[in-house]
Write a protein that holds these residues in place. Sequence first.
Motif: not given
Length: 234
Positions: A147-165, A112-122
Amino acid sequence: MGSFDFVTFFFFVAAVIIFIQLRSVLGKRTGHERPPQDQIARREQAEAPEGLDDPKVVTLPRRGRENQEPDMFAAVDAYAEPGTELNKGLREVVTADPSFDPKEFVGGASMAYEMIVSAYAEGDRKTLKSLLSREVFDGFVAAIEERESKGETVRSNFVGIEKASIIQAEMKGTEANITLRIISQLISATLDKDGEVIEGDLVEVTDVNDVWTFARDTRSRDPNWRLIATEADQ
């Protein structure tokens, strides 16, 4: 010789009569005969331990067998040391929702974390809405719209999760709250309307430390957890 022949003949006739009588008796079915299987069952019962098939005898469950009730907190004790606050909190969650498993939850929360981070960037509002509480969703959408109102965009590449607890668990009424510390690696950059990087980097991998809290009403049939709070872990 004549006397001997008469005696022999007498016994022969007697034997024939007795045979006929026995056959007439043994050959008849009275309707009370037990079938062969019934006779075998009686023999097996006689050989079985006394009281095994007696309806008045209660057979006690064997230790270590399938009749032994499993420990509902085994998964919790395997994840968090018994006696700790985390273990106590997780036990409360399991009591309210016996299907809860800490290890499986961490796996699901990581996805879910990866999906949320990616969805936010997109700017994917549809995906975010299904994973966030109303309050958090409104905050994410406000940031996306800004950010859309400013014409800004986010380019994101999710590498992975090192640790989650899991670092905290508690019940608030019927709502289970689980807080995780997540250390992930991400390549992310914010670009202005001209395509210039104004934040982050397009190639550098950055370590991101987050503390996210997920919640679910244990009375609900909906099995999904939703993100209710986020903060950066300094």
